[in-house]
Design a protein around this motif. Sequence first.
Motif, mmCIF file in Angstrom:
data_model
loop_
_atom_site.group_PDB
_atom_site.id
_atom_site.type_symbol
_atom_site.label_atom_id
_atom_site.label_comp_id
_atom_site.label_asym_id
_atom_site.label_seq_id
_atom_site.Cartn_x
_atom_site.Cartn_y
_atom_site.Cartn_z
ATOM 1 N N VAL A 257 48.421 38.567 51.467
ATOM 2 C CA VAL A 257 47.241 38.687 50.820
ATOM 3 C C VAL A 257 46.881 40.123 50.259
ATOM 4 C CG1 VAL A 257 44.631 38.208 51.245
ATOM 5 C CG2 VAL A 257 46.438 37.019 52.383
ATOM 6 N N ALA A 258 46.343 40.255 49.202
ATOM 7 C CA ALA A 258 45.974 41.452 48.807
ATOM 8 C C ALA A 258 44.527 41.526 48.251
ATOM 9 C CB ALA A 258 46.534 41.750 47.484
ATOM 10 N N PHE A 259 43.494 42.535 48.847
ATOM 11 C CA PHE A 259 42.073 42.272 48.637
ATOM 12 C C PHE A 259 41.637 43.604 48.257
ATOM 13 C CE2 PHE A 259 37.888 42.455 50.628
ATOM 14 C CZ PHE A 259 37.096 41.668 49.538
ATOM 15 N N LEU A 260 41.036 43.569 47.115
ATOM 16 C CA LEU A 260 40.117 44.665 46.486
ATOM 17 C C LEU A 260 38.710 44.219 46.292
ATOM 18 C CD1 LEU A 260 40.500 47.538 45.301
ATOM 19 C CD2 LEU A 260 40.836 46.845 43.201
ATOM 20 N N PRO A 261 37.812 44.891 46.972
ATOM 21 C CA PRO A 261 36.474 44.513 46.894
ATOM 22 C C PRO A 261 35.888 44.894 45.529
ATOM 23 C CG PRO A 261 36.857 45.737 49.138
ATOM 24 C CD PRO A 261 37.877 45.864 48.189
#
Length: 245
Positions: A63-67
């Motif tokens: 999982v990669a997350f960038l707000p």
Amino acid sequence: MTPPEILKTAVGALLALSVAGCGTARLPQSRLPEVPEPVEGYAALCTAKWQGPEKTWRARVAVAFLPPERIRLEIYDPAGNSRSVLIATEEGALLLDPSRRAFRSYPSARQATRDLVGIAAQPQSLARLLLGPAALQSAPQCSAIATGEGQPQRQCTLPGGGELSFGGEAQRAILTFPGDVSLRLSWGLGPHERSLPRWVEIDQDSPSVQLHLETKEMRFAPPEAEIFSLSAPPGFSPAGEGAIP
């Protein structure tokens, strides 16, 4: 450009751990970090157990997350090969099938999640849920509301219009979406308020789906923005009906 190069993400060392651990029954249990404030992005490795009306499967998920609303989920088969990739942003979603070199584009990220795992929720919601109840309830999108019994309750707005409601139990919540879709949530909480939970479980009644995600590694840092592109990689063709996932 080869498929491994096309599908490479900024998760870096986390992906290497996933592939290196393919011959073992379980990934090593490491100490999970505290959730920072604010969260500027993260990369994570999880193990997933999905149970539907007729079958059950297990997989490793990067999982990669960038707000505020960019997420990339990459699902691996037991041999460590990339089986499915879901990329979602404010503008829509892209679902990739690396083995068939096929793709499907969506104006709604919620429909992409439904096609991938059968759960009618925005994939961006999952990125927030992995952080746990304390991090969710401290966000500006949350407020206290009064219940009929006089008990305080917190309600949070998640990306895509979902409403997350907390009652008296810190480890449980209800996530609702337009169209009378309701999901039951529970977490395996850590020893401290800002501890990253070991797992989150999502239950949906119709259709009956249960998704259990256990976090094995989490590193808080903004991933590279390029990995969230909604353009299909070179050499990939539009998927026919039923080709994905």
